[in-house]
Write an enzyme that holds these catalytic residues in place. Sequence first.
Site, short mmCIF file in Angstrom:
data_model
loop_
_atom_site.label_atom_id
_atom_site.label_comp_id
_atom_site.label_asym_id
_atom_site.label_seq_id
_atom_site.Cartn_x
_atom_site.Cartn_y
_atom_site.Cartn_z
N CYS A 198 -13.72 -0.85 -9.17
CA CYS A 198 -14.94 -0.08 -8.96
C CYS A 198 -15.29 0.76 -10.19
CB CYS A 198 -14.82 0.82 -7.73
SG CYS A 198 -13.48 2.01 -7.82
N GLU B 89 0.86 -1.19 0.00
CA GLU B 89 0.00 0.00 0.00
C GLU B 89 0.89 1.24 0.00
OE1 GLU B 89 -2.61 2.79 -0.09
OE2 GLU B 89 -3.34 0.73 -0.17
#
Length: 439
Positions: free
Chosen positions: A396, A325
């Site tokens: 998404c 991340e």
Amino acid sequence: MPSTPTLELRIGPIAHGGHCVARHEGRVIFVRHAIPGELVRARLTEAEPEAKFWRADVTEVLEPSEHRVAHFWDPADALAHHDPVGGAEFGHISLGHQRELKGRILAEQLQRLAGVDAQQIGFSGVQPAPGERDGLGWRTRMAYAVNGQGALAMSAHRSHRLTALEQMPLAHPGIENSGIYQVDYSGISRVEVAVSSADDATVLVLLAEAEPEAAVRVARQLPEALNVAAFSQGTGAAADGQGALHQLRGHSWLPETVLGHRYRVTGEGFWQIHRQAATVLTERVLELVDPRPGQRIADLYAGAGLFSLPLAQRVGAAGALFSIEGAPGTHRDAKRNLRALDQARVIRGRVERMLRQLAAERLDAVVLDPPRAGVDKKVAAELGNSGVPRICYVSCDPASFARDTARLAARGYELGHVEVHDLYPHTHHMETIGLFERR
């Protein structure tokens, strides 16, 4: 601008982004608040003569679709307001037809951008969240603007005009019943509110300060049961973890529980928005990846470790899970959430660089859940160079997913499975999961 700003239009197919396509004298017009097949009057909102296309909002429906319903939220109803707020742009369409339209969007994007026939790889339509009835009350995260009178507000699509709010029906009941709408937020530029989907009671309010001491004053007005934190305007704390949160009351984090795993997510950390999204997506990722003891798996764009934690448990002490991340706040969350698992290696850095460093690890699988923009060419190249046999891609945005499908195909990967989950009811958004295998 044409002399007549309102046109009569026959609405054509659905398009990505919450629009339908119509044509007028050979020009393409992207129309919001319509349904394919309808005859409408639409007000032009962008109509520069030299533009490749125009934009319009429906103002009157002359021949309605059988799938049109009364909008559930007045401020977002284009037939009632000249400048309807965004955030519920499909609220005039029945839920079942919304999903049919989203399925068409995904299929069109895959065919146009990647040359993939969705039906040939088993795509069977958009799936509702378990137990979904009316598509309301699902948002566990909300972001509000603040108008000149200090009220919570939202803007219209591609507009800076603010509409004050007294409710937001898509917001989780924990947010709607928290008392946030009765507060004067003068001096605050933005308000973000989150509720834990683990207990439906823990609510965190984040205040973006535009004036000194404003956050302290607002915190005193908010109900005592709420956790309150603030960050300086411009630091981007709530969005990407770059700024510092200042705890004003209670905790600056929320507890979450998914499939028996416990997580702690700070105010600036990323978490899935739909109340059931974390569970649905984790279940599907685990089934598609099918992690085995001793395997080596990388979780890219790992956030707070939603997928990393169960993947690490599945590969066991003999395996390895690399949780990668870039944002510092969410990276700290992942370190905390995975600290008890020695096989989990939590790494902060740019994904393409970390993949390059993992080249010698001979990964068995990669999971990635990138931002809406998808992966860039460098990440696609490193995935190809890694030779990893399977990639599970959670997206998404159907357009970036389709574009990345083409990029991965150029690097030797074939999309063998795709599914779509309606985790954003009454909006044009959707969650896609694809499984790529190395040819």
